[in-house]
Design a protein around this motif. Structure first.
Motif, PDB file in Angstrom:
ATOM      1  N   ALA A 227      44.569 -28.951 -33.234  1.00 37.43           N
ATOM      2  CA  ALA A 227      45.904 -28.822 -32.651  1.00 37.43           C
ATOM      3  C   ALA A 227      46.695 -27.749 -33.373  1.00 37.43           C
ATOM      4  CB  ALA A 227      46.650 -30.158 -32.725  1.00 37.43           C
ATOM      5  N   ASN A 228      47.758 -27.278 -32.705  1.00 32.06           N
ATOM      6  CA  ASN A 228      48.639 -26.281 -33.295  1.00 32.06           C
ATOM      7  C   ASN A 228      49.609 -26.886 -34.294  1.00 32.06           C
ATOM      8  OD1 ASN A 228      47.747 -23.899 -32.071  1.00 32.06           O
ATOM      9  ND2 ASN A 228      48.853 -24.359 -30.186  1.00 32.06           N
ATOM     10  N   LYS A 229      49.745 -28.213 -34.275  1.00 30.44           N
ATOM     11  CA  LYS A 229      50.715 -28.869 -35.139  1.00 30.44           C
ATOM     12  C   LYS A 229      50.218 -30.256 -35.483  1.00 30.44           C
ATOM     13  CE  LYS A 229      55.604 -30.307 -35.050  1.00 30.44           C
ATOM     14  NZ  LYS A 229      56.821 -30.367 -34.202  1.00 30.44           N
ATOM     15  N   ILE A 230      50.318 -30.650 -36.753  1.00 28.66           N
ATOM     16  CA  ILE A 230      49.913 -31.978 -37.205  1.00 28.66           C
ATOM     17  C   ILE A 230      51.160 -32.687 -37.731  1.00 28.66           C
ATOM     18  CG2 ILE A 230      48.276 -33.275 -38.613  1.00 28.66           C
ATOM     19  CD1 ILE A 230      46.925 -31.298 -36.754  1.00 28.66           C
ATOM     20  N   VAL A 231      51.409 -33.912 -37.253  1.00 23.63           N
ATOM     21  CA  VAL A 231      52.585 -34.668 -37.700  1.00 23.63           C
ATOM     22  C   VAL A 231      52.166 -36.077 -38.075  1.00 23.63           C
ATOM     23  CG1 VAL A 231      54.165 -33.330 -36.251  1.00 23.63           C
ATOM     24  CG2 VAL A 231      53.155 -35.439 -35.358  1.00 23.63           C
ATOM     25  N   ALA A 232      53.040 -36.752 -38.838  1.00 22.51           N
ATOM     26  CA  ALA A 232      52.801 -38.149 -39.171  1.00 22.51           C
ATOM     27  C   ALA A 232      53.001 -39.016 -37.926  1.00 22.51           C
ATOM     28  CB  ALA A 232      53.739 -38.590 -40.280  1.00 22.51           C
ATOM     29  N   LYS A 233      52.334 -40.155 -37.916  1.00 24.21           N
ATOM     30  CA  LYS A 233      52.428 -41.062 -36.773  1.00 24.21           C
ATOM     31  C   LYS A 233      53.882 -41.458 -36.530  1.00 24.21           C
ATOM     32  CE  LYS A 233      50.420 -45.359 -34.997  1.00 24.21           C
ATOM     33  NZ  LYS A 233      49.529 -46.491 -35.304  1.00 24.21           N
ATOM     34  N   GLY A 234      54.312 -41.278 -35.271  1.00 18.96           N
ATOM     35  CA  GLY A 234      55.681 -41.607 -34.894  1.00 18.96           C
ATOM     36  C   GLY A 234      56.628 -40.436 -34.927  1.00 18.96           C
ATOM     37  N   GLU A 235      56.181 -39.272 -35.434  1.00 13.87           N
ATOM     38  CA  GLU A 235      57.061 -38.110 -35.524  1.00 13.87           C
ATOM     39  C   GLU A 235      56.951 -37.194 -34.322  1.00 13.87           C
ATOM     40  OE1 GLU A 235      56.285 -36.119 -39.173  1.00 13.87           O
ATOM     41  OE2 GLU A 235      57.234 -37.641 -40.423  1.00 13.87           O
ATOM     42  N   ALA A 236      55.948 -37.374 -33.475  1.00 17.23           N
ATOM     43  CA  ALA A 236      55.780 -36.521 -32.297  1.00 17.23           C
ATOM     44  C   ALA A 236      56.793 -36.910 -31.224  1.00 17.23           C
ATOM     45  CB  ALA A 236      54.362 -36.634 -31.755  1.00 17.23           C
ATOM     46  N   ALA A 238      58.162 -37.250 -27.216  1.00 15.34           N
ATOM     47  CA  ALA A 238      57.538 -37.781 -25.990  1.00 15.34           C
ATOM     48  C   ALA A 238      56.830 -36.667 -25.234  1.00 15.34           C
ATOM     49  CB  ALA A 238      58.602 -38.449 -25.113  1.00 15.34           C
ATOM     50  N   GLU A 239      57.430 -35.498 -25.199  1.00  7.02           N
ATOM     51  CA  GLU A 239      56.818 -34.371 -24.497  1.00  7.02           C
ATOM     52  C   GLU A 239      55.505 -33.963 -25.158  1.00  7.02           C
ATOM     53  OE1 GLU A 239      57.883 -29.731 -23.331  1.00  7.02           O
ATOM     54  OE2 GLU A 239      59.415 -31.046 -24.207  1.00  7.02           O
ATOM     55  N   GLU A 240      55.490 -33.970 -26.503  1.00 10.69           N
ATOM     56  CA  GLU A 240      54.275 -33.596 -27.214  1.00 10.69           C
ATOM     57  C   GLU A 240      53.172 -34.624 -27.011  1.00 10.69           C
ATOM     58  OE1 GLU A 240      56.303 -31.103 -30.940  1.00 10.69           O
ATOM     59  OE2 GLU A 240      56.001 -33.273 -31.080  1.00 10.69           O
ATOM     60  N   ARG A 241      53.530 -35.921 -26.956  1.00  9.29           N
ATOM     61  CA  ARG A 241      52.511 -36.941 -26.707  1.00  9.29           C
ATOM     62  C   ARG A 241      51.929 -36.801 -25.308  1.00  9.29           C
ATOM     63  NH1 ARG A 241      56.392 -40.641 -28.977  1.00  9.29           N
ATOM     64  NH2 ARG A 241      55.938 -41.058 -31.181  1.00  9.29           N
ATOM     65  N   GLN A 245      47.954 -36.201 -24.293  1.00  2.00           N
ATOM     66  CA  GLN A 245      47.209 -37.042 -23.359  1.00  2.00           C
ATOM     67  C   GLN A 245      46.613 -36.207 -22.230  1.00  2.00           C
ATOM     68  OE1 GLN A 245      49.915 -40.085 -22.089  1.00  2.00           O
ATOM     69  NE2 GLN A 245      49.878 -41.174 -24.059  1.00  2.00           N
ATOM     70  N   GLU A 246      47.364 -35.211 -21.785  1.00  2.23           N
ATOM     71  CA  GLU A 246      46.862 -34.320 -20.731  1.00  2.23           C
ATOM     72  C   GLU A 246      45.627 -33.566 -21.202  1.00  2.23           C
ATOM     73  OE1 GLU A 246      48.320 -30.373 -18.237  1.00  2.23           O
ATOM     74  OE2 GLU A 246      49.776 -31.593 -19.335  1.00  2.23           O
ATOM     75  N   CYS A 247      45.678 -33.070 -22.456  1.00  2.00           N
ATOM     76  CA  CYS A 247      44.526 -32.345 -23.004  1.00  2.00           C
ATOM     77  C   CYS A 247      43.342 -33.280 -23.210  1.00  2.00           C
ATOM     78  CB  CYS A 247      44.897 -31.679 -24.318  1.00  2.00           C
ATOM     79  SG  CYS A 247      46.067 -30.326 -24.146  1.00  2.00           S
ATOM     80  N   VAL A 257      45.431 -28.527 -27.924  1.00  3.40           N
ATOM     81  CA  VAL A 257      46.432 -29.580 -28.102  1.00  3.40           C
ATOM     82  C   VAL A 257      47.586 -29.039 -28.935  1.00  3.40           C
ATOM     83  CG1 VAL A 257      46.856 -31.914 -28.937  1.00  3.40           C
ATOM     84  CG2 VAL A 257      44.620 -31.305 -28.001  1.00  3.40           C
ATOM     85  N   ASP A 258      48.818 -29.350 -28.519  1.00  3.78           N
ATOM     86  CA  ASP A 258      49.989 -28.895 -29.266  1.00  3.78           C
ATOM     87  C   ASP A 258      50.204 -29.727 -30.528  1.00  3.78           C
ATOM     88  OD1 ASP A 258      50.650 -26.767 -27.730  1.00  3.78           O
ATOM     89  OD2 ASP A 258      52.108 -27.817 -26.485  1.00  3.78           O
ATOM     90  N   VAL A 259      50.062 -31.043 -30.416  1.00 11.55           N
ATOM     91  CA  VAL A 259      50.386 -31.931 -31.525  1.00 11.55           C
ATOM     92  C   VAL A 259      49.291 -32.970 -31.714  1.00 11.55           C
ATOM     93  CG1 VAL A 259      51.999 -33.659 -32.385  1.00 11.55           C
ATOM     94  CG2 VAL A 259      52.872 -31.634 -31.255  1.00 11.55           C
TER      95      VAL A 259
END
Length: 775
Positions: A227-236, A238-241, A245-247, A257-259
């Motif tokens: 992915a282009n961006k890695i975040v901690a669980k819960g930091e993404a 709604a649009e990124e999630r 899911q689409e990917c 994947v963006d996130v």
């Protein structure tokens, strides 16, 4: 460079003297000194032999290099060579005596010089290791406990010294990828927020070619993050999630994947501590006092274990935190044994795939009537040598990395020893084949010894080896093996194959994929450009080349000048390439120890021992010397070799340290941890990935500890309560497309000079006319 008076950081000038200036740690400085010493020694040997030949006999310039075209010329050449070699053998024996003694003493002098440089640099520069004590025998503790705070309080109460903080080693091998990706992604996002890129009016379209889709679905995820961006669980968001899911439902797999979310809190609570940790004190004196208290009391009781403290010998950059796992010595021994097995497998692959075809061709060639393989055979031989060395480089590097050493210095020593062993095997195998080929050539020529015996009728190895016909051919083949195959080709090709070409390929891939950016792009560049990682492998290359060069002393002296001259000149080129690479092509690195250099000096006992063996071999049956039979000569050479290795090792361990500098602790109280931390970004806290994440997600520090990444020091935030004192602006960006030489400026200066010369011509003519008129 470190920040200047204004706080700005700049690139080191290309003219920086890496033998004097500490740029990538004192370990790198010692490596460049080592290379320079070998260059001076090689050129001195070449010059000394040239002077000897000039003043004693011109035959020493050409002995062993002359070739014959007919059988009669061969007979004349063998007779002349045998007589000349034995007539002048006293010169070689005397030369070898002086060279052996001088080289041995120079090895010891180099050891003393390197030791004093290390001690002087260490005393003149206060760094993070001066304030750290290594804690051993830590109890296993869960990530749910406040380990750092508990350990800090216990050490303070037991030693009476104030502790800035404690950096604990954690066993996170199973989660290494997620942990490191999250930290690096956070830095990229933080940097992007400080320096936002201009937003394009229109989103560029994704290329739909088959190769572009393959890049997105296969190549890019394999070389970089998913992915282009890695975040901690819960930091993404709604649009990124939704995009993730689409990917995930994309069957073609050609969307990036963006996130990607990582359950970092769950990871931090599930991992356990390792037996090691590092306590940081406010001054070096306080550190030493705490260590003395620990030693005198026999340790400090902590959670049921007696922990011990000793002064750290490494810098935080030298610690490979992901390798700090809860494993025993048997696990590491198995890793090393597996590495040795992989090296042997690599050697077998090289022998079967590269060497055997060449050996089969060489041994089955018809050498009757003096015929020899042509130019292509020589080129093939060079490529076989280069391929073998490159294969061993990769195999030994992988072996050293997979051994999972905690300290980088240990990894580099492992690599150097493995590489020297593997390439020595290559050299021995090549020389054995060369001996067989030379023997077949001479038998095909029906060569005779000086006393008239056919070479094929000589049954002993020593008898064949000492014959002038064999000596001449073996010397020619050793020279062909050394130059250019071993001394030059691989080193000149290395920057092109590992830096320049991969850089251009990476730019093309990233530039052709609009969806690849940010964190994924930053991961992709170093994944493709292997040359940006600097190590101390040059020690092994230098040592191998020196051993090959020394072998020429077993043969006629006509090759001595060109062998050692080529060794010196080629290593000047290698030195220049390494110099530029350190200053312009690699990520910031810090080799703070001298252990690799010490082991390299120990390996220097091998070429020096070869000189003594050669001296024993050449002095045999000479006037005023001993005379041994063939078998005893070989035994005497081997005994001399091992005797010198033993002597060299003893001197390096016991004699060299006697000439070191006495430690000076004048500034042990005046220099504080704060002053060093303000200057050096990589500390025991910022280099530890788990400490940074626990600071952010467990302790909720504000601001938390920022993970150190070379080139992103400006992202670090101050928190003086926790001991984070580094704060600096971003360094100027480097223009990788800039020309190395400003040709436009050179052309303008040239045109200006030409115009000035044209302007001066009439004035000069007028002066000449006036002078003629007066005359």
């Amino acid at each position: 460079m470190p920040p200047d008076e204004s706080g700005a950081r700049h690139l080191w000038p290309v003219s920086t003297n890496l033998m004097k200036q500490v740029v990538a740690g004192v370990g790198t400085q010692l490596q460049f000194n080592f290379q320079a010493a070998i260059i001076v020694w090689a050129l001195a040997v070449s010059a000394a032999w040239a002077l000897l030949a000039y003043f004693v006999d011109d035959a020493l310039f050409i002995l062993g290099t002359r070739r014959a075209k007919t059988a009669r010329q061969n007979c004349i050449l063998v007779a002349w060579g045998f007589e000349t070699q034995h007539r002048l053998m006293w010169t070689k024996v005397d030369f070898m005596i002086v060279l052996y003694i001088a080289s041995f003493l120079l090895c010891m002098a180099l050891g003393v010089y390197q030791l004093r440089i290390f001690q002087k640099t260490d005393q003149a520069n206060s760094t993070h290791k001066d304030f750290a004590a290594r804690i051993r025998n830590m109890p296993l503790m869960e990530g749910t406990e406040n380990v750092e705070e508990q350990l800090k309080e216990r050490i303070e109460s037991a030693t009476g010294q104030k502790v800035v903080g404690v950096s604990v080693c954690w066993d996170f091998v199973e989660h290494e990828e997620d942990v490191m990706e999250l930290l690096e992604s956070q830095l990229v996002e933080k940097d992007a927020a400080l320096h936002p890129e201009p937003v394009a009016e229109e989103e560029p379209e994704e290329p739909q070619s088959w190769f572009a889709k393959m890049e997105r679905s296969t190549m890019l995820p394999a070389m970089a993050s998913e992915a282009n961006k890695i975040v901690a669980k819960g930091e993404a968001t709604a649009e990124e999630r939704a995009q993730a899911q689409e990917c995930a439902g994309d069957d073609d797999g050609d969307q990036v994947v963006d996130v990607k979310e990582v359950d970092i809190i769950g990871i931090l609570k599930s991992i356990r501590t390792c037996p090691d940790a590092y306590a940081v004190f406010e001054t070096e004196t306080a550190r030493d006092a705490a260590v003395d208290t620990s030693v005198q009391s026999g340790g400090i009781e902590f959670n049921g274990n007696m922990i011990t403290l000793n002064a750290s010998r490494v810098e935080p950059q030298s610690v490979q935190w992901p390798n700090c796992a809860n494993t025993d010595l048997w696990f590491k021994a198995k890793r090393i044994l597996m590495g040795v097995g992989v090296i042997c497998l690599g050697l077998a692959v090289w022998v079967v795939a590269f060497y055997l075809p060449y050996a089969w061709f060489s041994l089955t060639f018809n050498y009757s009537y003096g015929r020899e393989p042509g130019l292509m055979a020589g080129v093939t031989f060079s490529m076989v040598v280069v391929a073998g060395n490159l294969l061993m480089y990769q195999v030994c590097s992988i072996t050293a990395v997979n051994a999972k050493f905690i300290y980088i210095d240990d990894r580099e020593v492992c690599y150097m020893l493995c590489y020297c062993f593997a390439c020595t095997f290559n050299v021995v195998l090549d020389l054995c084949c060369t001996y067989k080929v030379a023997y077949k050539i001479n038998v095909g020529l029906r060569q005779k010894t000086y006393d008239g015996h056919l070479l094929e009728n000589i049954q002993t190895f020593a008898g064949r080896f000492e014959s002038y016909a064999m000596q001449r051919l073996l010397a020619n083949n050793l020279w062909a093996y050394a130059f250019p195959a071993t001394f030059l080709i691989g080193f000149v090709a290395e920057p092109i194959a590992t830096i320049y070409a991969p850089f251009k390929v990476a730019c093309q891939i990233i530039g052709s994929q609009p969806s690849v950016g940010g964190f994924m792009a930053e991961q992709l560049m170093p994944a493709l450009i292997a040359g940006t990682e600097y190590d101390l492998s040059r020690y092994a290359d230098v040592l191998l080349n020196v051993m090959i060069a020394v072998l020429i002393f077993f043969f006629p002296g006509g090759f001595n000048i060109q062998m050692f001259g080529a060794l010196g000149v080629c290593h000047i080129i290698i030195y220049a390439l390494d110099h530029y690479k350190v200053l312009r092509c690699i990520k910031a690195v810090e080799y703070a120890g001298k252990m690799v250099d010490w082991w390299a000096q120990l390996v220097l006992c091998l070429p020096t021992a070869l000189m003594l063996s050669c001296l024993v071999f050449k002095a045999n049956c000479e006037p005023d010397y001993y005379c041994l039979n063939d078998g005893d000569t070989v035994i005497a050479c081997a005994a001399a070799f091992f005797a010198h290795v033993f002597l060299h090792t003893l001197c390096l361990i016991f004699v060299v340290p006697l000439f070191g500098q006495e430690a000076s602790g004048d500034d042990a109280d005046s220099v504080t941890y704060k002053s060093v931390c303000e200057r050096l970004a990589c500390s025991w806290f910022t280099s530890n990935p788990i400490y940074c994440l626990r600071s952010q997600y467990i302790y909720k520090h504000s601001p938390p500890c920022t993970f150190y990444s070379p080139g992103k020091e400006h992202l670090m935030e101050l928190n003086e309560e926790l001991g984070f004192y580094f704060d600096n602006d971003a360094a100027p960006e480097e223009d990788f497309n800039a020309k190395l030489v400003d040709t436009d400026a050179l052309k303008a200066n040239f045109d200006k000079l030409k115009a000035q010369l044209k302007k001066d011509e009439p004035a000069d003519e007028q002066k000449d006319e006036e002078g003629a008129a007066k005359a």
